[in-house]
Scaffold this active site. Structure first.
Site, PDB file in Angstrom:
ATOM      1  CE1 TYR A  64      26.775  50.882  43.264  1.00  0.00           C
ATOM      2  CE2 TYR A  64      27.415  48.657  43.510  1.00  0.00           C
ATOM      3  CZ  TYR A  64      26.899  49.524  42.707  1.00  0.00           C
ATOM      4  OH  TYR A  64      27.166  49.285  41.446  1.00  0.00           O
ATOM      5  NE  ARG A  95      27.102  44.574  44.854  1.00  0.00           N
ATOM      6  CZ  ARG A  95      26.631  44.698  46.006  1.00  0.00           C
ATOM      7  NH1 ARG A  95      27.160  43.873  46.984  1.00  0.00           N
ATOM      8  NH2 ARG A  95      25.215  45.339  45.919  1.00  0.00           N
ATOM      9  CB  CYS A 133      47.331  53.507  46.318  1.00  0.00           C
ATOM     10  SG  CYS A 133      47.022  53.587  44.555  1.00  0.00           S
ATOM     11  CD  GLU A 134      41.214  55.152  44.697  1.00  0.00           C
ATOM     12  OE1 GLU A 134      39.910  55.478  45.219  1.00  0.00           O
ATOM     13  OE2 GLU A 134      41.183  55.104  43.449  1.00  0.00           O
ATOM     14  N   GLY A 165      19.018  38.865  38.056  1.00  0.00           N
ATOM     15  CA  GLY A 165      20.368  39.007  37.931  1.00  0.00           C
ATOM     16  C   GLY A 165      20.751  38.405  39.293  1.00  0.00           C
ATOM     17  NE  ARG A 166      21.395  42.742  43.991  1.00  0.00           N
ATOM     18  CZ  ARG A 166      22.422  43.523  43.945  1.00  0.00           C
ATOM     19  NH1 ARG A 166      23.698  43.498  44.656  1.00  0.00           N
ATOM     20  NH2 ARG A 166      22.141  44.683  43.196  1.00  0.00           N
TER      21      ARG A 166
END
Ligand code: LLP
Length: 420
Positions: free
Chosen positions: A324, A320, A350-351, A282-283
């Site tokens: 991760y 991502r 807001c995190e 995929g990647r």
């Protein structure tokens, strides 16, 4: 298109501006606004071509993992370039069919297939349903019996192989939820091979994603090839071994095995068995083929002489980094000639995990400047959400020097249509 390793494509600095296949990213941003995902069709073809060339000396099938990016236009480029597909859900099967694939081009993976997904896959007659347990094999067999057909199945084996990748995207240890333990696989496969409603066609394994070394893949391949040999002694013959995906890309310039080296390593292990080799990258196909364009909405000093650069895209557009701690290069699409300063490049959500890059050395951008977050073609748009009621971004495909919108920006009406 024949694979031509010398062909220059993708994202790079052309003169004084960043371009995609030669098209200035600033022109695309000016036309469609930001946040926007931009894809290079030439890069997707080039990467698929590299895989095909690597495996050319051995019977193989390349099933692009749709989970990485299932935008219809992306999938159509993959299809036109000869790639088959790996679907992880009923939704991905539907996308594959709409992109023009036949059921025989699709393998269905997934650790928790619903009754509806199993029914659909059996009714369509996909190339293989990669079964995750003996219970799932029973359920597939029951559906096949009810439909008076024979379902093609493979067994996903958990090889208990450690991979040097992020724990969230490692899947091949016995403590992970995927597949059946390698020690139990022979008996389960033998049973499945004896059932009239099932055609037992393969063994499946997937160790991890974003792997930068080939050893875990070699070990997993050796484990399933050994199992296939044991099954042959049991008079259960399989057609293929599916070794999953997992080849990493160079997010930060780190050394990564080439498609040639990857293919050679797998072929070396599988060749003595004569089994067809299936892979599900995929990647490695779409990762470098996409970038996220986003605008600077604020620039403010923080203590210690550093700056916050606040963007109009964050973890809702590209998850991502928050999920991760993943590294993505961040560049100004029109670089400035001023001295670089230390910037924390952050999103508007807001995190405090909503950070794309810490301590990045960038010329301090002006509010309104466009930046590109690179290598965002895989698991970028595919994992985007409406968190904070952000719209899913517009997506653009660059092909042969021209570009077109391949998904319009979501509107608030699109978001609310299922709620009103
Ligand atoms: N096959 C199976 C059964 C898989 O589970 C996966 C990925 C693939 C193939 C494709 O792997 P790839 O070639 O792309 O490494 N969201 C994470 C990646 C999750 C991968 C899940 N499975 C990320 O953004 O890094």
């Amino acid at each position: 298109m024949p694979y031509n390793a010398g062909f220059m494509c993708g994202f790079g600095l052309t003169g004084s501006a960043w371009t995609c296949d030669g098209v200035p990213l600033s022109a695309i941003a000016a036309a469609v606004g930001t946040p926007a995902y931009v894809y290079s069709a030439a890069t997707i073809r080039d990467r698929l071509g590299a895989f095909s060339a690597g495996f050319a000396s051995y019977p193989h099938a390349i099933h692009y993992a749709l989970k990485a990016n299932s935008n219809l236009a992306v999938v159509r480029v993959v299809r036109a370039a000869g790639g088959l597909v790996d679907a992880n859900s009923g939704g991905e099967i539907d996308v594959a069919l709409r992109a023009g694939y036949a059921p025989g081009d699709i393998v269905l993976t997934g650790v928790g297939k619903t009754p509806a997904e199993i029914d659909r896959a059996v009714a369509l007659g996909v190339k293989a349903i990669n079964a995750e347990s003996s219970g799932e094999l029973d359920r597939i067999a029951a559906v096949a019996r009810a439909r008076q057909t024979i379902a093609r199945v493979a067994l996903r084996v958990n090889p208990d192989v450690a991979a040097d990748s992020h724990p969230h995207i490692s899947t091949g240890l016995s403590t992970h939820k995927f597949g059946v333990p390698i020690g139990a696989a022979r008996a389960i496969a033998r049973q499945a091979g004896a059932r009239g409603e099932l055609a037992f066609v393969g063994l499946h394994v997937h160790v991890a994603s974003q792997m930068l070394g080939l050893e875990p893949l070699r070990q997993a391949a050796a484990a399933v090839v050994g199992l296939a040999r044991e099954l042959r002694d049991d008079h259960v013959t399989v057609e293929h071994v599916d070794l999953g995906g997992g080849l990493g890309i160079a997010y930060d310039g780190e050394p990564v095995p080439s498609a040639d080296q990857y293919a050679a390593a797998l072929i070396e292990v599988v060749r003595p068995s004569g089994l067809t080799l299936v892979v599900e990258p995929g990647r490695a196909i779409v990762g470098a083929a996409g970038a996220l364009l986003t605008s600077v909405v604020d620039v403010k000093p923080q203590s210690g002489g550093k700056w916050f650069v606040v963007l109009d895209a964050g973890m809702s557009e590209l998850m991502r980094p928050a999920l991760y701690g993943a590294y993505h290069r961040i560049v100004l699409v029109e670089p400035r000639a001023t001295d670089p300063v230390s910037c924390d490049v952050v999103g508007p959500i807001c995190e405090s995990s909503d950070v794309f890059g810490v301590d990045r050395r960038l010329p301090l951008p002006a509010v309104g400047a466009v930046v590109a977050v690179l290598d965002a073609g895989a698991y970028g748009s595919a994992m985007a959400s409406n968190y904070n009621r952000h719209a899913l971004p517009v997506e653009v495909m660059v092909d042969a020097g021209a570009w077109r919108v391949v998904r319009r920006r979501q509107t608030i009406d699109d978001q609310l249509v299922c709620e009103e």
